[in-house]
Enzyme design. Structure first.
Site, PDB file in Angstrom:
ATOM      1  N   ASP A 176       0.866  -1.200   0.000  1.00  0.00           N
ATOM      2  CA  ASP A 176       0.000   0.000   0.000  1.00  0.00           C
ATOM      3  C   ASP A 176       0.888   1.231   0.000  1.00  0.00           C
ATOM      4  O   ASP A 176       2.083   1.159   0.335  1.00  0.00           O
ATOM      5  CB  ASP A 176      -0.919   0.016   1.231  1.00  0.00           C
ATOM      6  CG  ASP A 176      -1.870   1.219   1.210  1.00  0.00           C
ATOM      7  OD1 ASP A 176      -2.595   1.377   0.202  1.00  0.00           O
ATOM      8  OD2 ASP A 176      -1.863   2.017   2.162  1.00  0.00           O
ATOM      9  N   SER A 177       0.297   2.369  -0.337  1.00  0.00           N
ATOM     10  CA  SER A 177       1.053   3.619  -0.289  1.00  0.00           C
ATOM     11  C   SER A 177       1.424   3.987   1.150  1.00  0.00           C
ATOM     12  O   SER A 177       2.335   4.776   1.360  1.00  0.00           O
ATOM     13  CB  SER A 177       0.216   4.750  -0.906  1.00  0.00           C
ATOM     14  OG  SER A 177      -0.968   4.906  -0.153  1.00  0.00           O
ATOM     15  N   TYR A 186      -0.642   8.557  -2.691  1.00  0.00           N
ATOM     16  CA  TYR A 186      -0.562   8.282  -4.125  1.00  0.00           C
ATOM     17  C   TYR A 186      -1.746   8.912  -4.877  1.00  0.00           C
ATOM     18  O   TYR A 186      -1.671   9.127  -6.076  1.00  0.00           O
ATOM     19  CB  TYR A 186      -0.627   6.771  -4.382  1.00  0.00           C
ATOM     20  CG  TYR A 186       0.651   5.999  -4.189  1.00  0.00           C
ATOM     21  CD1 TYR A 186       1.755   6.538  -3.540  1.00  0.00           C
ATOM     22  CD2 TYR A 186       0.744   4.690  -4.671  1.00  0.00           C
ATOM     23  CE1 TYR A 186       2.913   5.774  -3.371  1.00  0.00           C
ATOM     24  CE2 TYR A 186       1.895   3.938  -4.521  1.00  0.00           C
ATOM     25  CZ  TYR A 186       2.978   4.484  -3.865  1.00  0.00           C
ATOM     26  OH  TYR A 186       4.123   3.732  -3.704  1.00  0.00           O
ATOM     27  N   GLY A 187      -2.842   9.130  -4.137  1.00  0.00           N
ATOM     28  CA  GLY A 187      -4.121   9.454  -4.772  1.00  0.00           C
ATOM     29  C   GLY A 187      -4.142  10.712  -5.605  1.00  0.00           C
ATOM     30  O   GLY A 187      -5.006  10.881  -6.469  1.00  0.00           O
ATOM     31  N   CYS A 224      -4.288  -1.404  -2.337  1.00  0.00           N
ATOM     32  CA  CYS A 224      -4.381   0.032  -2.580  1.00  0.00           C
ATOM     33  C   CYS A 224      -5.166   0.201  -3.875  1.00  0.00           C
ATOM     34  O   CYS A 224      -4.765  -0.341  -4.915  1.00  0.00           O
ATOM     35  CB  CYS A 224      -2.972   0.597  -2.730  1.00  0.00           C
ATOM     36  SG  CYS A 224      -2.908   2.325  -3.214  1.00  0.00           S
ATOM     37  N   ASN A 225      -6.282   0.906  -3.778  1.00  0.00           N
ATOM     38  CA  ASN A 225      -7.120   1.092  -4.970  1.00  0.00           C
ATOM     39  C   ASN A 225      -6.423   1.935  -6.021  1.00  0.00           C
ATOM     40  O   ASN A 225      -6.549   1.680  -7.209  1.00  0.00           O
ATOM     41  CB  ASN A 225      -8.431   1.765  -4.588  1.00  0.00           C
ATOM     42  CG  ASN A 225      -9.303   0.846  -3.764  1.00  0.00           C
ATOM     43  OD1 ASN A 225     -10.150   0.155  -4.288  1.00  0.00           O
ATOM     44  ND2 ASN A 225      -9.077   0.805  -2.452  1.00  0.00           N
ATOM     45  N   THR A 226      -5.688   2.956  -5.558  1.00  0.00           N
ATOM     46  CA  THR A 226      -5.031   3.853  -6.509  1.00  0.00           C
ATOM     47  C   THR A 226      -3.999   3.073  -7.319  1.00  0.00           C
ATOM     48  O   THR A 226      -3.923   3.202  -8.545  1.00  0.00           O
ATOM     49  CB  THR A 226      -4.365   5.021  -5.748  1.00  0.00           C
ATOM     50  OG1 THR A 226      -5.324   5.562  -4.826  1.00  0.00           O
ATOM     51  CG2 THR A 226      -3.900   6.088  -6.695  1.00  0.00           C
ATOM     52  N   GLU A 272      -2.807   9.746   7.247  1.00  0.00           N
ATOM     53  CA  GLU A 272      -1.341   9.596   7.243  1.00  0.00           C
ATOM     54  C   GLU A 272      -0.686  10.533   8.261  1.00  0.00           C
ATOM     55  O   GLU A 272       0.425  10.289   8.727  1.00  0.00           O
ATOM     56  CB  GLU A 272      -0.769   9.864   5.841  1.00  0.00           C
ATOM     57  CG  GLU A 272      -1.061   8.764   4.816  1.00  0.00           C
ATOM     58  CD  GLU A 272      -0.241   7.476   5.038  1.00  0.00           C
ATOM     59  OE1 GLU A 272       0.954   7.571   5.352  1.00  0.00           O
ATOM     60  OE2 GLU A 272      -0.823   6.381   4.894  1.00  0.00           O
ATOM     61  N   CYS A 288     -11.038   3.081  -0.992  1.00  0.00           N
ATOM     62  CA  CYS A 288      -9.645   3.389  -0.651  1.00  0.00           C
ATOM     63  C   CYS A 288      -9.377   2.647   0.641  1.00  0.00           C
ATOM     64  O   CYS A 288     -10.177   2.740   1.586  1.00  0.00           O
ATOM     65  CB  CYS A 288      -9.455   4.888  -0.452  1.00  0.00           C
ATOM     66  SG  CYS A 288      -7.831   5.308   0.231  1.00  0.00           S
ATOM     67  N   THR A 289      -8.295   1.906   0.683  1.00  0.00           N
ATOM     68  CA  THR A 289      -8.079   1.034   1.844  1.00  0.00           C
ATOM     69  C   THR A 289      -7.734   1.815   3.115  1.00  0.00           C
ATOM     70  O   THR A 289      -7.724   1.243   4.202  1.00  0.00           O
ATOM     71  CB  THR A 289      -6.981   0.004   1.535  1.00  0.00           C
ATOM     72  OG1 THR A 289      -5.810   0.690   1.087  1.00  0.00           O
ATOM     73  CG2 THR A 289      -7.450  -0.954   0.467  1.00  0.00           C
ATOM     74  N   HIS A 290      -7.471   3.106   2.983  1.00  0.00           N
ATOM     75  CA  HIS A 290      -7.295   3.927   4.182  1.00  0.00           C
ATOM     76  C   HIS A 290      -8.642   4.206   4.878  1.00  0.00           C
ATOM     77  O   HIS A 290      -8.685   4.460   6.077  1.00  0.00           O
ATOM     78  CB  HIS A 290      -6.693   5.289   3.824  1.00  0.00           C
ATOM     79  CG  HIS A 290      -5.214   5.297   3.610  1.00  0.00           C
ATOM     80  ND1 HIS A 290      -4.608   4.650   2.569  1.00  0.00           N
ATOM     81  CD2 HIS A 290      -4.213   5.900   4.304  1.00  0.00           C
ATOM     82  CE1 HIS A 290      -3.295   4.860   2.626  1.00  0.00           C
ATOM     83  NE2 HIS A 290      -3.035   5.617   3.672  1.00  0.00           N
TER      84      HIS A 290
HETATM   85  N1  DGL Z   1      -4.928   3.372   0.295  1.00  0.00           N
HETATM   86  C1  DGL Z   1      -4.839   3.760  -1.045  1.00  0.00           C
HETATM   87  C2  DGL Z   1      -6.047   3.440  -1.861  1.00  0.00           C
HETATM   88  O1  DGL Z   1      -6.688   2.445  -1.561  1.00  0.00           O
HETATM   89  C3  DGL Z   1      -4.096   4.989  -1.449  1.00  0.00           C
HETATM   90  C4  DGL Z   1      -4.279   6.226  -0.733  1.00  0.00           C
HETATM   91  C5  DGL Z   1      -3.271   7.270  -1.177  1.00  0.00           C
HETATM   92  O2  DGL Z   1      -2.083   7.036  -1.027  1.00  0.00           O
HETATM   93  O3  DGL Z   1      -3.705   8.312  -1.686  1.00  0.00           O
HETATM   94  O4  DGL Z   1      -6.363   4.113  -2.806  1.00  0.00           O
END
Ligand code: DGL
Length: 282
Positions: A18-19, A50-51, A81-83, A167, A201-203
């Site tokens: 993940d990011s 990353y988004g 991580c979805n992104t 974060e 988004c996994t966050h």
């Molecule tokens: N947790 C990530 C996701 O599922 C990325 C979030 C990020 O770094 O912007 O998209």
């Protein structure tokens, strides 16, 4: 090990990438579902989020993360991580893996299993997606959902502030309430027929309580962790050749590209148990 000239790596852990901290929400559910396996977690906290980054950068950073996990013996890597799944998975699967030292290794993402699951969750066929600007702009959810469930209507809402709040350790502060309420209301107002929302988004499960409070009661909120865990268990049942390449000691090691002490503090809060991370240089 060599098999018909191919280099097949020995048994190793499942890699979770993940990011930053978000993939911990997926790892938690996967470990719950598949407790015997070994896991290696890599959070690229130094370069999160990353988004809001370009396609090229997300692809390059994700490939570096995947190679790091491959180099540490993971035959299978989950992009939690979805992104990264939206912007890098297909290129890695189609271009990079076949040319790699061991093309029998695998990389899987989190968007497809979530899009599959939404078919059983929504009655109205109107589905909302909260995700990073990168995931929303990629339209990956819209495309997957309309392919799998023709007639479904999707509405995406980019939430650029949610990941930085997490974060930076502000997930339980009043700033998070403000941005969650603002973005949830904007999505719900855009389509009153929405009966299901995806935390894409996994966050976001780290903000789940606040998001749930902001949503009307009749709306189902889908978190990805359990969905991805069930999908991985099913994948391993269908792919015994991969299942037998995964080591089974029930361990988890954590790597971060940022300061491990900071990672430990926040990861311990998010997972509810002590985490001791090591520094990763990609
Ligand atoms: N947790 C990530 C996701 O599922 C990325 C979030 C990020 O770094 O912007 O998209």
């Amino acid at each position: 090990m060599s098999n018909n000239g191919l280099q097949i790596s020995p048994a190793g852990p499942v890699g979770i990438f993940d990011s930053g901290f978000g993939g911990l929400t997926v790892l938690k559910e996967i470990r719950h579902r598949l407790p015997d396996l070994d896991y290696l977690y890599l959070g690229d906290n130094a370069r999160a989020p990353y988004g809001t980054r370009s396609f090229d950068l997300v692809y390059r950073f994700t490939l570096e993360g995947v190679n790091y996990l491959f180099d540490r013996g993971c035959p299978l890597v989950i992009l939690a991580c979805n992104t990264a799944s939206a912007k890098a998975l297909r290129t890695i699967q189609q271009n990079d893996l076949p040319r790699s030292a061991d093309p029998t290794r695998r990389v899987l993402g989190v968007i497809r299993p979530t899009a599959e699951f939404v078919g059983q969750a929504s009655k109205t066929g109107h589905v909302g997606i909260f995700a990073t600007p990168g995931t929303i702009a990629s339209q990956s959810y819209d495309i997957e959902i309309s392919n799998l469930h023709p007639g479904f209507i999707t509405r995406g809402k980019a939430c650029p502030m949610w990941v930085p709040l997490i974060e930076n350790g502000e997930a339980s502060g009043p700033g998070a309430d403000y941005f969650v309420n603002r973005d949830v209301n904007a999505l719900i107002d855009s389509d009153p027929l929405i009966d299901t929302v995806i935390l894409g988004c996994t966050h976001y499960p780290i903000l789940a309580e606040k998001i749930r409070r902001a949503l009307p009661d009749h709306i189902t909120m889908l978190s990805q962790g359990a969905i991805v865990a069930a999908s991985l268990a099913d994948y391993l049942r269908r792919h015994p050749e991969m299942d037998c390449r995964l080591s089974r000691g029930g361990t988890a090691r954590f790597f971060t590209t940022e300061d491990p002490t900071r990672f430990d503090t926040l990861a311990t809060i998010f997972t509810g148990h002590p985490v001791t991370a090591e520094r990763a240089v990609l």
